[in-house]
Design a protein around this motif. Structure first.
Motif, PDB file in Angstrom:
ATOM      1  N   GLY A   1       1.114   2.189 -19.440  1.00 55.75           N
ATOM      2  CA  GLY A   1       1.916   3.155 -18.694  1.00 55.75           C
ATOM      3  C   GLY A   1       1.125   3.913 -17.646  1.00 55.75           C
ATOM      4  N   HIS A   2       0.102   3.280 -17.105  1.00 53.29           N
ATOM      5  CA  HIS A   2      -0.757   3.936 -16.116  1.00 53.29           C
ATOM      6  C   HIS A   2      -0.099   3.929 -14.731  1.00 53.29           C
ATOM      7  CE1 HIS A   2      -4.538   5.308 -14.333  1.00 53.29           C
ATOM      8  NE2 HIS A   2      -4.371   4.375 -13.397  1.00 53.29           N
ATOM      9  N   LYS A   3       0.008   5.109 -14.125  1.00 60.83           N
ATOM     10  CA  LYS A   3       0.575   5.195 -12.768  1.00 60.83           C
ATOM     11  C   LYS A   3      -0.566   5.112 -11.752  1.00 60.83           C
ATOM     12  CE  LYS A   3       4.954   7.618 -13.437  1.00 60.83           C
ATOM     13  NZ  LYS A   3       5.744   6.513 -12.859  1.00 60.83           N
ATOM     14  N   LEU A   4      -0.399   4.264 -10.759  1.00 64.08           N
ATOM     15  CA  LEU A   4      -1.444   4.013  -9.779  1.00 64.08           C
ATOM     16  C   LEU A   4      -0.858   3.922  -8.376  1.00 64.08           C
ATOM     17  CD1 LEU A   4      -4.405   3.176  -9.086  1.00 64.08           C
ATOM     18  CD2 LEU A   4      -3.705   0.811  -9.565  1.00 64.08           C
ATOM     19  N   THR A   5      -1.415   4.698  -7.451  1.00 65.74           N
ATOM     20  CA  THR A   5      -1.022   4.601  -6.048  1.00 65.74           C
ATOM     21  C   THR A   5      -1.864   3.527  -5.392  1.00 65.74           C
ATOM     22  OG1 THR A   5      -0.447   6.957  -5.955  1.00 65.74           O
ATOM     23  CG2 THR A   5      -0.818   5.834  -3.858  1.00 65.74           C
ATOM     24  N   LEU A   6      -1.223   2.485  -4.944  1.00 69.97           N
ATOM     25  CA  LEU A   6      -1.960   1.366  -4.362  1.00 69.97           C
ATOM     26  C   LEU A   6      -2.620   1.779  -3.052  1.00 69.97           C
ATOM     27  CD1 LEU A   6       0.581  -1.538  -5.052  1.00 69.97           C
ATOM     28  CD2 LEU A   6      -1.437  -0.851  -6.390  1.00 69.97           C
ATOM     29  N   GLY A   7      -3.909   1.426  -2.931  1.00 68.08           N
ATOM     30  CA  GLY A   7      -4.653   1.791  -1.733  1.00 68.08           C
ATOM     31  C   GLY A   7      -5.334   3.141  -1.835  1.00 68.08           C
ATOM     32  N   SER A   8      -5.245   3.783  -3.010  1.00 71.95           N
ATOM     33  CA  SER A   8      -5.845   5.110  -3.168  1.00 71.95           C
ATOM     34  C   SER A   8      -7.346   5.045  -3.432  1.00 71.95           C
ATOM     35  CB  SER A   8      -5.172   5.856  -4.329  1.00 71.95           C
ATOM     36  OG  SER A   8      -5.413   5.187  -5.570  1.00 71.95           O
ATOM     37  N   GLY A   9      -7.841   3.877  -3.833  1.00 74.49           N
ATOM     38  CA  GLY A   9      -9.266   3.750  -4.141  1.00 74.49           C
ATOM     39  C   GLY A   9      -9.633   4.348  -5.480  1.00 74.49           C
ATOM     40  N   GLN A  10      -8.621   4.554  -6.334  1.00 75.44           N
ATOM     41  CA  GLN A  10      -8.856   5.148  -7.647  1.00 75.44           C
ATOM     42  C   GLN A  10      -9.591   4.181  -8.573  1.00 75.44           C
ATOM     43  OE1 GLN A  10      -5.226   6.507  -9.535  1.00 75.44           O
ATOM     44  NE2 GLN A  10      -6.110   6.403 -11.579  1.00 75.44           N
ATOM     45  N   MET A  11      -9.305   2.874  -8.415  1.00 74.86           N
ATOM     46  CA  MET A  11      -9.889   1.864  -9.297  1.00 74.86           C
ATOM     47  C   MET A  11     -11.047   1.159  -8.581  1.00 74.86           C
ATOM     48  SD  MET A  11      -7.830   2.431 -11.813  1.00 74.86           S
ATOM     49  CE  MET A  11      -7.814   1.104 -13.004  1.00 74.86           C
TER      50      MET A  11
ATOM     51  N   LYS B   1       0.830  -1.204   0.000  1.00 68.86           N
ATOM     52  CA  LYS B   1       0.000   0.000   0.000  1.00 68.86           C
ATOM     53  C   LYS B   1       0.867   1.258   0.000  1.00 68.86           C
ATOM     54  CE  LYS B   1      -4.572  -1.000   1.905  1.00 68.86           C
ATOM     55  NZ  LYS B   1      -5.533  -0.686   2.988  1.00 68.86           N
ATOM     56  N   LYS B   2       0.415   2.244  -0.747  1.00 73.18           N
ATOM     57  CA  LYS B   2       1.047   3.565  -0.891  1.00 73.18           C
ATOM     58  C   LYS B   2       2.250   3.564  -1.831  1.00 73.18           C
ATOM     59  CE  LYS B   2      -0.878   5.454   3.337  1.00 73.18           C
ATOM     60  NZ  LYS B   2      -0.675   6.241   4.556  1.00 73.18           N
TER      61      LYS B   2
ATOM     62  N   GLU C   1      -6.895  -2.769  -7.053  1.00 76.09           N
ATOM     63  CA  GLU C   1      -5.622  -2.414  -6.415  1.00 76.09           C
ATOM     64  C   GLU C   1      -5.165  -3.509  -5.465  1.00 76.09           C
ATOM     65  OE1 GLU C   1      -6.022   1.558  -4.760  1.00 76.09           O
ATOM     66  OE2 GLU C   1      -7.159   2.179  -6.531  1.00 76.09           O
ATOM     67  N   GLU C   2      -6.126  -4.118  -4.760  1.00 77.91           N
ATOM     68  CA  GLU C   2      -5.784  -5.205  -3.835  1.00 77.91           C
ATOM     69  C   GLU C   2      -5.136  -6.371  -4.576  1.00 77.91           C
ATOM     70  OE1 GLU C   2      -9.209  -2.919  -2.008  1.00 77.91           O
ATOM     71  OE2 GLU C   2      -8.552  -3.554  -4.009  1.00 77.91           O
ATOM     72  N   GLY C   3      -5.582  -6.577  -5.827  1.00 78.48           N
ATOM     73  CA  GLY C   3      -5.031  -7.682  -6.617  1.00 78.48           C
ATOM     74  C   GLY C   3      -3.602  -7.443  -7.061  1.00 78.48           C
ATOM     75  N   ILE C   4      -3.180  -6.176  -7.070  1.00 75.42           N
ATOM     76  CA  ILE C   4      -1.806  -5.850  -7.496  1.00 75.42           C
ATOM     77  C   ILE C   4      -0.840  -5.887  -6.317  1.00 75.42           C
ATOM     78  CG2 ILE C   4      -0.368  -4.008  -8.500  1.00 75.42           C
ATOM     79  CD1 ILE C   4      -2.800  -3.139 -10.107  1.00 75.42           C
ATOM     80  N   ILE C   5      -1.370  -5.576  -5.102  1.00 71.70           N
ATOM     81  CA  ILE C   5      -0.499  -5.565  -3.917  1.00 71.70           C
ATOM     82  C   ILE C   5       0.186  -6.924  -3.758  1.00 71.70           C
ATOM     83  CG2 ILE C   5      -0.486  -5.457  -1.390  1.00 71.70           C
ATOM     84  CD1 ILE C   5      -2.712  -3.350  -1.581  1.00 71.70           C
TER      85      ILE C   5
END
Length: 437
Positions: free
Chosen positions: A184-194, A160-161, A199-203
């Motif tokens: 090339g999508h930048k994503l902050t894990l745990g941000s709730g953007q998706m 996360k983060k 996001e949980e699946g990527i952690i």
């Protein structure tokens, strides 16, 4: 001039106006004489063109100009005579326009509706009750630090983060869907953007890994075709980056315009800003509920002329929001995009005007000063901001308008059903997000 007014609906009027032929003929003759003095025609010296020639060459056009002007001017005089206030510019329909006959035309226009306000005690308002706690301040400062963080690539499992750079492609019922892929999508894990589960699946994944995750779109997802459906995403993780947070020192404080000597002073300033934001959010939520209650509880015809004017304003706003990226005529934007919002805005404005009229509501001068001081307090030189507003009538009028709206809301609240609801700081701020219209 003869005038008669016919009521064709609650807000539409047909005004029939008659103008003596002599008045038209005199105006046409005068215009032709003026034209004769200035027109240039081959074979004649300037100012020496015979009136008969001018009339033959320009008579029809001059008469059309004069008739248009007489119709406009006669309409304005007729409104004063009959004490009628239109809601917009009329549509003219000529009935008799022949030369030598009295001019007769019809002006079709709308008037403001007569509004019988519904019982204000039926308006229901949910007022958030929240406060800014120390944990809220901690979270806000953490967010500010992450905005200024340096990023460091890591080889470990993501957590996360962390910020991951990914490619992804989504499938529903085995078929790729629009908007379901990116590179090339930048994503902050745990941000709730998706959507939940993504996001949980990527952690736990590492740079260079390819993943396949299964999720389900929420039932209230904005795309109804996807709402509630299971989906599969193929994901490639390119990089995992860890944010290196900056120290809480004066250099950091200054980046946010805060003149603080230590962390305690910075926290105090952050908390003060959060409390201001919370007050505004509560005010917005209450106003939204008041407007919703008034709009839903009062039914009346809205003049189309006012709706069209508001649509034009919304078109202009839309173009301005895009700035230089959108080089186009606002009129090219379809009216349908703005119709519902325009209707709501016009109806809200008419309801507020009626409340102001019936209850003699005014903008309190002291509250106007307080509002200006509140705005000024967010600037480095408050005194200059206050002086600017007090020396600029147009700017001050905008503040008076805001205070007047707040006074209307307060009046409704004094009679409405107001229920307080305990919320966390974040929930209250989210509840107070401005609504369209």
């Amino acid at each position: 001039m003869q005038v008669s007014v016919e009521t064709t609906s609650n807000i539409e009027r047909r005004m029939t106006i008659g103008v003596p032929a002599q008045e038209i003929d005199q105006a046409v003759q005068k215009r032709l004489q003026e034209t004769a003095r200035t027109v240039r025609l081959n074979g004649f010296r300037p100012g020496k063109v015979p009136l008969s020639v001018v009339k033959r060459r320009f008579g029809a056009g001059v008469r059309q100009e004069v008739v248009s002007e007489v119709m406009r001017d006669s309409y304005v005089k007729a409104l004063e005579e009959k004490d009628v206030s239109p809601a917009g510019w009329p549509r003219f329909e000529p009935k008799v326009m022949e030369e030598g006959k009295d001019l007769e035309f019809v002006a079709i226009f709308e008037v403001l509706p007569e509004i019988e306000l519904a019982d204000l005690s039926k308006v229901e308002v949910e007022k958030p009750k929240a406060e800014v706690g120390e944990k809220d301040v901690d979270q806000m400062i953490d967010t500010l630090r992450r905005q200024q963080a340096d990023m460091k690539s890591v080889k470990r499992k993501s957590k996360k983060k962390d910020v991951v750079t990914i490619d992804f492609k989504g499938y529903v019922d085995g078929e790729a869907f629009d908007g379901g892929s990116a590179e090339g999508h930048k994503l902050t894990l745990g941000s709730g953007q998706m959507i939940p589960g993504f996001e949980e699946g990527i952690i736990g994944g590492k740079a260079g890994e390819e993943l396949e995750i299964e999720v389900t779109f929420p039932e209230d997802y904005q795309n109804e075709e996807l709402a509630g459906k299971p989906a599969k995403f193929e994901i490639t993780i390119h990089t995992v980056e860890e944010p290196i947070l900056p120290e809480l020192n004066q250099e950091f404080f200054e980046k946010f315009g805060v003149d603080a000597e230590d962390e305690e002073g910075f926290r105090a300033d952050v908390k003060k800003n959060m409390e201001r934001e919370l007050r505004q959010a509560v005010s917005n939520k209450v106003k939204n509920d008041v407007v919703e209650g008034l709009v839903e509880g009062n039914d009346f015809e809205i003049p189309q002329a006012l709706i069209d004017q508001e649509i034009d304003r919304l078109r202009q706003d839309a173009v301005q929001r895009f700035g230089g990226q959108m080089q186009m005529d606002p009129q090219q934007l379809p009216a349908e995009l703005f119709t519902d919002q325009a209707k709501r805005r016009v109806k809200t404005g008419l309801l507020f005007q009626e409340l102001i009229r019936q209850n003699d509501i005014k903008a309190d001068a002291d509250k106007v000063d307080e509002k200006i001081q509140e705005i000024a307090s967010t600037y480095e030189s408050p005194e200059e901001v206050i002086a600017h507003y007090n020396s600029n009538p147009q700017q001050k009028a905008q503040i008076e308008s805001v205070v007047l709206e707040e006074a209307v809301v307060d009046h409704v609240l004094s009679q409405a059903k107001v229920k307080e609801k305990k919320m966390k700081y974040e929930e209250a701020v989210a509840a107070g997000q401005p609504q369209q219209g």
